[in-house]
Design a protein around this motif. Sequence first.
Motif, PDB file in Angstrom:
ATOM      1  N   THR A 177       1.233  -0.706  -0.023  1.00  0.00           N
ATOM      2  CA  THR A 177       0.021   0.290  -0.162  1.00  0.00           C
ATOM      3  C   THR A 177       0.879   1.334  -0.112  1.00  0.00           C
ATOM      4  N   VAL A 178       0.706   2.012  -0.724  1.00  0.00           N
ATOM      5  CA  VAL A 178       1.576   3.423  -0.725  1.00  0.00           C
ATOM      6  C   VAL A 178       0.397   4.858  -0.722  1.00  0.00           C
ATOM      7  N   ALA A 179      -0.991   4.900  -0.539  1.00  0.00           N
ATOM      8  CA  ALA A 179      -1.491   5.644  -0.410  1.00  0.00           C
ATOM      9  C   ALA A 179      -3.258   5.394   0.157  1.00  0.00           C
ATOM     10  N   ILE A 180      -3.219   6.204   0.476  1.00  0.00           N
ATOM     11  CA  ILE A 180      -5.524   6.669   0.924  1.00  0.00           C
ATOM     12  C   ILE A 180      -5.764   7.383  -0.277  1.00  0.00           C
ATOM     13  N   MET A 181      -6.871   7.776  -1.003  1.00  0.00           N
ATOM     14  CA  MET A 181      -7.226   8.091  -2.106  1.00  0.00           C
ATOM     15  C   MET A 181      -8.382   9.088  -1.812  1.00  0.00           C
ATOM     16  N   LEU A 182      -8.965  10.160  -1.572  1.00  0.00           N
ATOM     17  CA  LEU A 182     -10.886   9.878  -0.722  1.00  0.00           C
ATOM     18  C   LEU A 182     -10.804  11.580  -1.142  1.00  0.00           C
ATOM     19  N   ILE A 205      -3.260   7.214  10.599  1.00  0.00           N
ATOM     20  CA  ILE A 205      -3.140   6.154  10.278  1.00  0.00           C
ATOM     21  C   ILE A 205      -1.456   6.343   9.615  1.00  0.00           C
ATOM     22  N   ALA A 206      -2.177   7.577   8.019  1.00  0.00           N
ATOM     23  CA  ALA A 206      -1.153   7.518   6.997  1.00  0.00           C
ATOM     24  C   ALA A 206      -0.003   8.117   7.138  1.00  0.00           C
ATOM     25  N   LYS A 207       0.351   8.240   8.216  1.00  0.00           N
ATOM     26  CA  LYS A 207       2.021   8.896   8.936  1.00  0.00           C
ATOM     27  C   LYS A 207       2.057   7.772   9.676  1.00  0.00           C
ATOM     28  N   GLU A 208       1.668   6.880  10.321  1.00  0.00           N
ATOM     29  CA  GLU A 208       2.349   5.552  11.312  1.00  0.00           C
ATOM     30  C   GLU A 208       2.659   5.066  10.191  1.00  0.00           C
ATOM     31  N   LYS A 209       1.745   4.380   8.957  1.00  0.00           N
ATOM     32  CA  LYS A 209       2.388   3.354   8.692  1.00  0.00           C
ATOM     33  C   LYS A 209       3.215   3.780   6.462  1.00  0.00           C
ATOM     34  N   ASN A 210       3.268   5.214   6.449  1.00  0.00           N
ATOM     35  CA  ASN A 210       4.013   5.905   5.710  1.00  0.00           C
ATOM     36  C   ASN A 210       3.687   5.974   4.806  1.00  0.00           C
ATOM     37  N   LEU A 211       2.722   6.530   4.564  1.00  0.00           N
ATOM     38  CA  LEU A 211       1.340   6.530   3.076  1.00  0.00           C
ATOM     39  C   LEU A 211       0.794   7.736   3.108  1.00  0.00           C
TER      40      LEU A 211
END
Length: 392
Positions: A177-182, A205-211
């Motif tokens: 997983t590289v990104a979350i898009m919304l 989550i994005a910060k924690e998982k580097n996304l």
Amino acid sequence: MKLLHNAIMPISQRPETIFVSGKGAYLFDEHGKSFLDFVQGWAVNTLGHCHPVLIEAIGQQAQQLINPSPSFYNQPMVQLANKLVEKSVFDQVFFANSGAEANEGAIKLARKWGQLDKNNAYKIICFDQGFHGRTLATMSASGKAGWNKLFNPKVDGFVKVPFNNLQAVNQAIDQQTVAIMLELIQGEAGVIPVNSEFILGLQAIAKEKNLLLIVDEIQTGIGRTGSLFCYQHFDIEPDIMTLGKGIGGGVPLAALMAKKSFCCFEPGDQGGTYNGNPLMTAAGLAVINEILKPGFLKQVNDCSQYLQQRLTEMSKQFQLGEIRGRGLLLALETGSLNAVSIANYAFERQLLINAPRANCLRFMPALTVLPEEIDLMIEKLYDAIAVLKEEI
Ligand SMILES: *Cc1c(COP(=O)(O)O)cnc(C)c1O
């Protein structure tokens, strides 16, 4: 004028009317009949139809320079980029011609970053009912009902999860997983706002998982929700943002913006013949300068309050459903009444209004809409609903 139906591909069920001019909140057909417009080119005409400031900017620029090629700088391109960077948390811009193209750019940028900095991670988490455009990749990223069967095979690498559900996002994340898009408000889904707990959770989550956190602000950006960008309503800093629709005030202009550390395109990775052309960016500059004038966004918020108040009264009277959204991107649940039929009856009453779902009306007037135009819209809508109620 003779209707050359057959010369136009039927991508939409269009009424027979041919529109020839527009001014502010009104569109006029070839017989001079006027229509009160609460669709505004699909939340595109930020300043209404043919605003003098936009006419002036396009006219001036057309006389000066239309297209020197995307591989040279031009003045409005640089000015608009500077303005967008100054007013947002992002550092660089890539201009595109449509929202879908800006989103394609966002997807490419995320994948490139994944290749460089995240072990070739490429999967992007997207959301059920989400809408990101009509190119193959952006259709693949969209969660619109029925689309999963169209134009297969799709572009790989998009994982769909339910909106406003943090647990589902957490479960969907893996090494690739590289990104979350919304969308911060899912427009085409029927104006479904993100809840603040969810978006704050996503950022964590994005910060924690580097996304990367990618916000598609094509419908919500440029003043539509009462702030310049919708993300500003929350305590978040997305990594990538896309803009479209309202940014050009009606002309084809879109933008991809990102924070410096993710701006990893090198010459040759991304481009397009018309990208950043001065005719469109001059229009974009005129629009944003108008929106940033003191009092403009306050006016948007005041009109939003007023529209919500009038819709609440209407909903009570006809026992319809909730009103949701922000600024001048609002929806009214129509309960058991078919919203598409209401929109059709409204059209007969010379009101243009959109029904993105069978039981939901969407309101996306020009940001310059006046209270008396809201009153007139409500009057016509009352008529349309009353007629439909009688039929049932
Ligand atoms: C309209 C829209 C798009 C697509 O923009 P186009 O200019 O039609 O390609 C993408 N995302 C969202 C949220 C939109 O509302």
